[in-house]
Write a protein that holds these residues in place. Sequence first.
Motif, short mmCIF file in Angstrom:
data_model
loop_
_atom_site.label_atom_id
_atom_site.label_comp_id
_atom_site.label_asym_id
_atom_site.label_seq_id
_atom_site.Cartn_x
_atom_site.Cartn_y
_atom_site.Cartn_z
N GLY A 287 0.93 -1.17 0.12
CA GLY A 287 0.20 -0.25 -0.05
C GLY A 287 1.02 1.23 -0.02
N ARG A 288 2.04 0.96 -0.38
CA ARG A 288 2.97 2.25 -0.41
C ARG A 288 4.04 1.99 -1.60
NH1 ARG A 288 4.99 -0.51 4.21
NH2 ARG A 288 3.88 0.90 5.62
N ALA A 289 4.86 2.99 -1.76
CA ALA A 289 5.68 2.92 -2.91
C ALA A 289 6.34 1.28 -2.71
CB ALA A 289 6.70 3.82 -2.78
N PRO A 290 6.24 0.61 -4.01
CA PRO A 290 7.02 -0.63 -3.92
C PRO A 290 8.43 -0.49 -3.67
CG PRO A 290 5.57 -0.27 -6.05
CD PRO A 290 5.75 1.22 -5.32
N TYR A 291 8.87 -1.53 -3.04
CA TYR A 291 10.26 -1.74 -2.52
C TYR A 291 10.88 -3.04 -3.28
CZ TYR A 291 14.50 -2.14 0.21
OH TYR A 291 16.04 -1.90 0.35
N ARG A 292 11.89 -2.67 -4.18
CA ARG A 292 12.28 -4.18 -4.90
C ARG A 292 13.69 -4.56 -4.30
NH1 ARG A 292 15.90 -5.64 -9.17
NH2 ARG A 292 14.74 -6.76 -10.91
N CYS A 293 13.71 -5.81 -3.76
CA CYS A 293 14.79 -6.23 -2.87
C CYS A 293 15.76 -6.58 -4.03
CB CYS A 293 14.30 -7.64 -2.45
SG CYS A 293 13.05 -7.52 -1.13
N LEU A 294 16.93 -6.42 -3.41
CA LEU A 294 18.24 -6.80 -4.48
C LEU A 294 18.49 -8.06 -4.45
CD1 LEU A 294 20.49 -4.53 -5.30
CD2 LEU A 294 21.75 -5.31 -3.46
N VAL A 295 18.88 -8.33 -5.86
CA VAL A 295 19.28 -9.79 -6.24
C VAL A 295 21.00 -9.86 -6.38
CG1 VAL A 295 19.57 -11.12 -8.29
CG2 VAL A 295 17.70 -10.02 -8.03
N THR A 296 21.41 -10.84 -5.45
CA THR A 296 22.68 -10.95 -5.39
C THR A 296 23.29 -12.19 -5.82
OG1 THR A 296 22.51 -11.72 -3.10
CG2 THR A 296 22.82 -9.22 -3.29
N GLN A 297 22.51 -12.84 -6.43
CA GLN A 297 22.91 -14.12 -7.26
C GLN A 297 22.07 -14.27 -8.50
OE1 GLN A 297 24.94 -15.85 -8.37
NE2 GLN A 297 25.40 -17.47 -6.67
N ASN A 298 22.62 -14.45 -9.46
CA ASN A 298 22.15 -14.43 -10.81
C ASN A 298 23.03 -15.17 -11.79
OD1 ASN A 298 21.07 -13.95 -13.38
ND2 ASN A 298 20.20 -12.02 -12.85
N TYR A 299 22.55 -16.27 -12.63
CA TYR A 299 23.36 -16.88 -13.48
C TYR A 299 23.02 -16.75 -14.97
CZ TYR A 299 23.79 -20.06 -9.42
OH TYR A 299 23.88 -20.24 -8.25
N GLY B 207 3.04 -9.06 -0.99
CA GLY B 207 2.48 -8.49 0.09
C GLY B 207 3.20 -8.81 1.41
N SER B 208 3.22 -8.18 2.39
CA SER B 208 3.96 -8.71 3.46
C SER B 208 3.26 -8.55 4.80
CB SER B 208 5.50 -8.13 3.60
OG SER B 208 5.25 -6.68 4.19
N GLY B 209 1.90 -7.89 4.36
CA GLY B 209 1.18 -7.40 5.50
C GLY B 209 1.98 -6.41 6.50
N GLY B 210 2.61 -5.85 6.00
CA GLY B 210 3.29 -4.51 6.85
C GLY B 210 4.41 -5.20 7.67
N ARG B 211 4.90 -6.62 7.32
CA ARG B 211 6.07 -6.97 8.13
C ARG B 211 7.15 -6.85 7.67
NH1 ARG B 211 3.65 -12.85 8.81
NH2 ARG B 211 5.53 -13.34 9.64
N PHE B 212 7.50 -6.39 6.38
CA PHE B 212 8.93 -6.24 5.76
C PHE B 212 9.58 -5.16 6.27
CE2 PHE B 212 11.60 -4.58 2.37
CZ PHE B 212 12.43 -5.39 2.08
#
Length: 359
Positions: A59-71, A321-326
């Motif tokens: 319900g707020r600006a989306p937050y994109r988690c960083l990717v630290t492994q990618n093949y 969504g995380s229900g505000g827990r992120f």
Amino acid sequence: MRRAPRGAILPREMNSEFHYYAVHFLCLRSGFAPDEARRIARSSRYVDDASVAYVIEDGRAPYRCLVTQNYVFWDEAPLREVYLPFHFLPGDPGRARRERRDGRAHELAASPDSPFSKELLVEALRSGDPYRLGIALHAYADGWAHQHFSGRIEEANALDPSSPLPPAGHLQALRSPDEALGRWRDPRLLPELAEVDNRRRFLEAAKKIYRYLRVSRRLPFDDEELVLGELEGIWARKSGGPGQAAGAAPSAAQARTAARARLDEFVIQFDMEPYDKREWLREAGIAVPGGDEEPFVGYDKLRWLGSRLKSGGAAPELRVGSGGRFEGSELRRWDEAARAHLRAAKSLMKAAGIAEAQG
């Protein structure tokens, strides 16, 4: 004493053995409190598990988690954002010149105890952030495991010119460089160095890490031989499997059984929580669909190749969504630490004039 639940230790995750279990042990022996040691070790191991860009929508600006492994080795973006800063920090070109058959200095080849990895580790120790310290320890340890490989496609990475696999990172070696007790041959090196014993490499990495951790806490490391002896003892007792003949190499099944036994021993002997790659996701309120399989499952499983070709090469993105827990979760704090590590690594490489770090 903790009991090791069988479902929590997956035999395919062999590089958990160093990045989580050995790092956890070294932190405990360096004087970190158990909760902090576990947080550092989890941060170290999670670098290999953050292969999905979770986009948190609460319900707020989306937050994109960083990717630290990618093949996705054919795309330049992972080179800059993933491979170089987290897994293949450029090492000492002089070491490459001295140890390789071609006698060439390879600017991007990783090497043990490299200047970049040391500077990032020292910065992380000074920050006092356990998440950032774990991430820096992962990059530092990978310098030992990935030595003489770079995080790009180039002939300097080729072990076998006839291989159907491209010379991307250590792809042609599959997971051999990451196995704690692996023995394998690297034909790119001088004859006296070509037979690789990972146990020796990883014990040297453990010794250096222990020294850094002790010095950072203003403690002596004159007991390092005793501490390393404990680690070596686990590896010596649990290196084989049932039915393995004396002097014979273990079968794949025996190696998996032995690896599971070693991880169990870490858990029980040092009162550790087993590593669970989904724990931080659950705690942050992120429900992950499916079973234990991940979009990327490592160098020994090539399904990711076909799936990424079909998708155009981008790392998978999941809107959740995380229900505000992120907010305030361990995952959020780890993600912020990973961003700090990435900024610092790119800054160091740009200052050194490494063109691949630009962008």
